[in-house]
Design an enzyme around this catalytic site. Sequence first.
Site, PDB file in Angstrom:
ATOM      1  N   LYS A 154      -3.330  -3.083  16.141  1.00 30.40           N
ATOM      2  CA  LYS A 154      -3.947  -1.951  15.437  1.00 30.40           C
ATOM      3  C   LYS A 154      -4.841  -1.166  16.395  1.00 30.40           C
ATOM      4  CE  LYS A 154      -2.140  -2.353  11.393  1.00 30.40           C
ATOM      5  NZ  LYS A 154      -1.204  -1.324  10.900  1.00 30.40           N
ATOM      6  N   TYR A 178      -2.611  -9.439  15.837  1.00 27.39           N
ATOM      7  CA  TYR A 178      -2.422  -8.410  14.799  1.00 27.39           C
ATOM      8  C   TYR A 178      -3.474  -7.317  14.985  1.00 27.39           C
ATOM      9  CZ  TYR A 178      -3.398  -5.984  10.487  1.00 27.39           C
ATOM     10  OH  TYR A 178      -3.679  -4.996   9.585  1.00 27.39           O
ATOM     11  N   ILE A 236       0.835  -1.205   0.000  1.00 23.27           N
ATOM     12  CA  ILE A 236       0.000   0.000   0.000  1.00 23.27           C
ATOM     13  C   ILE A 236       0.869   1.254   0.000  1.00 23.27           C
ATOM     14  CG2 ILE A 236      -1.820   1.244   1.242  1.00 23.27           C
ATOM     15  CD1 ILE A 236      -2.613  -1.582   2.382  1.00 23.27           C
ATOM     16  N   SER A 240      -7.083  -0.749  10.398  1.00 21.62           N
ATOM     17  CA  SER A 240      -7.675  -1.869   9.655  1.00 21.62           C
ATOM     18  C   SER A 240      -9.090  -2.134  10.140  1.00 21.62           C
ATOM     19  CB  SER A 240      -6.799  -3.119   9.866  1.00 21.62           C
ATOM     20  OG  SER A 240      -7.484  -4.265   9.450  1.00 21.62           O
ATOM     21  N   SER A 273      12.063  -5.902   5.647  1.00 23.62           N
ATOM     22  CA  SER A 273      11.753  -7.170   6.343  1.00 23.62           C
ATOM     23  C   SER A 273      10.605  -7.899   5.639  1.00 23.62           C
ATOM     24  CB  SER A 273      11.362  -6.891   7.798  1.00 23.62           C
ATOM     25  OG  SER A 273      10.175  -6.099   7.844  1.00 23.62           O
ATOM     26  N   PRO A 283     -10.379 -20.438  11.079  1.00 27.23           N
ATOM     27  CA  PRO A 283     -10.730 -19.885  12.399  1.00 27.23           C
ATOM     28  C   PRO A 283     -10.580 -18.361  12.422  1.00 27.23           C
ATOM     29  CG  PRO A 283      -9.246 -21.771  12.639  1.00 27.23           C
ATOM     30  CD  PRO A 283      -9.318 -21.476  11.164  1.00 27.23           C
TER      31      PRO A 283
HETATM   32  C1  WQD Z   1     -10.957 -12.659   2.410  1.00 27.73           C
HETATM   33  C2  WQD Z   1     -11.999 -13.761   2.218  1.00 27.73           C
HETATM   34  C3  WQD Z   1     -11.596 -15.711   3.563  1.00 27.73           C
HETATM   35  C4  WQD Z   1      -7.860 -16.798   1.478  1.00 27.73           C
HETATM   36  C5  WQD Z   1      -7.396  -9.829   6.442  1.00 27.73           C
HETATM   37  C6  WQD Z   1      -7.051  -9.067   7.688  1.00 27.73           C
HETATM   38  C7  WQD Z   1      -7.217  -7.586   7.444  1.00 27.73           C
HETATM   39  C8  WQD Z   1      -6.402  -7.170   6.252  1.00 27.73           C
HETATM   40  C9  WQD Z   1      -6.846  -7.964   5.032  1.00 27.73           C
HETATM   41  C10 WQD Z   1      -4.189  -6.473   6.901  1.00 27.73           C
HETATM   42  C11 WQD Z   1     -12.419 -14.432   3.536  1.00 27.73           C
HETATM   43  C12 WQD Z   1     -11.470 -16.035   2.070  1.00 27.73           C
HETATM   44  C13 WQD Z   1      -9.016 -16.148   1.898  1.00 27.73           C
HETATM   45  C14 WQD Z   1      -7.944 -18.082   0.876  1.00 27.73           C
HETATM   46  C15 WQD Z   1     -10.334 -18.012   1.105  1.00 27.73           C
HETATM   47  N1  WQD Z   1      -5.026  -7.422   6.480  1.00 27.73           N
HETATM   48  N2  WQD Z   1     -10.229 -16.752   1.710  1.00 27.73           N
HETATM   49  N3  WQD Z   1      -9.190 -18.639   0.717  1.00 27.73           N
HETATM   50  O1  WQD Z   1      -9.399 -12.127   6.305  1.00 27.73           O
HETATM   51  O2  WQD Z   1     -10.950 -10.385   5.250  1.00 27.73           O
HETATM   52  O3  WQD Z   1      -8.746  -9.665   6.134  1.00 27.73           O
HETATM   53  O4  WQD Z   1      -6.621  -9.352   5.345  1.00 27.73           O
HETATM   54  O5  WQD Z   1      -4.401  -5.306   7.078  1.00 27.73           O
HETATM   55  O6  WQD Z   1      -6.774  -6.891   8.588  1.00 27.73           O
HETATM   56  O7  WQD Z   1      -7.939  -9.463   8.708  1.00 27.73           O
HETATM   57  O8  WQD Z   1      -8.842 -11.055   4.064  1.00 27.73           O
HETATM   58  O9  WQD Z   1      -8.080 -11.969   1.904  1.00 27.73           O
HETATM   59  O10 WQD Z   1      -7.538 -13.244   4.049  1.00 27.73           O
HETATM   60  O11 WQD Z   1      -9.893 -13.215   3.194  1.00 27.73           O
HETATM   61  O12 WQD Z   1     -11.439 -18.544   0.936  1.00 27.73           O
HETATM   62  O13 WQD Z   1      -6.920 -18.740   0.489  1.00 27.73           O
HETATM   63  O14 WQD Z   1     -11.433 -14.787   1.416  1.00 27.73           O
HETATM   64  O15 WQD Z   1     -12.240 -16.760   4.263  1.00 27.73           O
HETATM   65  O16 WQD Z   1     -13.785 -14.757   3.432  1.00 27.73           O
HETATM   66  P1  WQD Z   1      -9.571 -10.891   5.487  1.00 27.73           P
HETATM   67  P2  WQD Z   1      -8.506 -12.408   3.274  1.00 27.73           P
END
Ligand code: WQD
Length: 349
Positions: free
Chosen positions: A156, A152, A16, A128, A38, A296
């Site tokens: 924040k 995490y 970003i 976030s 890193s 989870p």
């Molecule tokens: C999105 C959707 C998963 C991967 C996290 C952090 C947030 C920010 C963004 C840092 C969900 C599904 C995901 C995969 C899947 N990070 N999924 N298969 O969890 O909404 O947010 O990342 O700032 O703070 O919490 O994003 O992209 O991991 O998941 O089905 O291999 O995709 O279950 O529904 P998330 P994500």
Amino acid sequence: MRAPTTVLLTGATGYIASHTWLALLEAGFDVVGVDNFSNSSPEVLTRLHALSGRAPTFVEADVCDPAAMEAVFQRHRVAAAVHFAAFKAVGESAEKPLAYYANNVGGLLTLCEAMTRHQVHALVFSSSATVYGKPKELPIREDAPLSSTNPYGATKLIGENILRDLANADPAWNMALLRYFNPVGAHESGDIGEDPRGVPNNLMPYITQVAVGQRARLQVFGNDYDTPDGTGVRDYIHVVDLAEGHVAALRYLLDRQQSITANLGTGQGHSVLELIRAFEQASGRRIDYDIVPRRPGDVDASYADPTLAHELLNWRATRDLQAMCADSWRWQSKNPNGYQTLQTMNAPS
Ligand code: WQD
């Protein structure tokens, strides 16, 4: 002719931040970037130089290093800072909580102490939507209850609390706490983009790695959520829209001398299956996937009420899901190994 305003970016070669760097230059700001690589590559600096036509002003340093940060402020007349530097993998944070608290909270404290010593009181903080925990109401407004469900997210939330207390203690401070929803996409050139290390935690980079042949199949984490097609719903926002939101927030701090907490999202939710279909249309590639059990900590649905940002920052996300997918695909197909160039791949480790 007033000299351009210089903005310090921490975590400057990250996903970003690198897009925000370009947006700031285009908006007439000067930028000083700081990063310890890193979780990013020096190759980003080469790309930014080519895209902007200007040699980046950059210092390799750890934001947790007080002496290094003091040197940055002594060397550069910084008027404001945007703090991106942080570890951001939810799962990893549960395995390494101390590293996350030391880096994410320690880095913020070190930056704020250096800013205080140098009378710099305008700070944009990369927060976030994870601070909302499991949302009670949708769309999510900034006054929704806050909670953390993983270390995490806790870093924040603690970061926001530190900055709220600092602004209350010293009215000279003006903060913009920006709560990102789900950043995806890449600069239209395809020359900078998201390049996670190891197995991608997030959905879009996993999809693009399947599309480019780096991974065989996507695992869809559950299709029994309380959503239209049973898969998780999120507010995906184009990273260039997000970068422009940071420019708008900086202008707000510098012009209005007031603080703001704002959601940066589109206000629209899309499911995992919708994103897969949109990506297949944009890329012409099929994304094979399997439905597997829930991950989870995942919530059913999360999407923003972006009204405050629209009204106070005069900012709105304009790029749609098709553009997010097309731009993500252009980046990945031009850079199948991310920033790992042939040279770095062949360099002795
Ligand atoms: C999105 C959707 C998963 C991967 C996290 C952090 C947030 C920010 C963004 C840092 C969900 C599904 C995901 C995969 C899947 N990070 N999924 N298969 O969890 O909404 O947010 O990342 O700032 O703070 O919490 O994003 O992209 O991991 O998941 O089905 O291999 O995709 O279950 O529904 P998330 P994500």
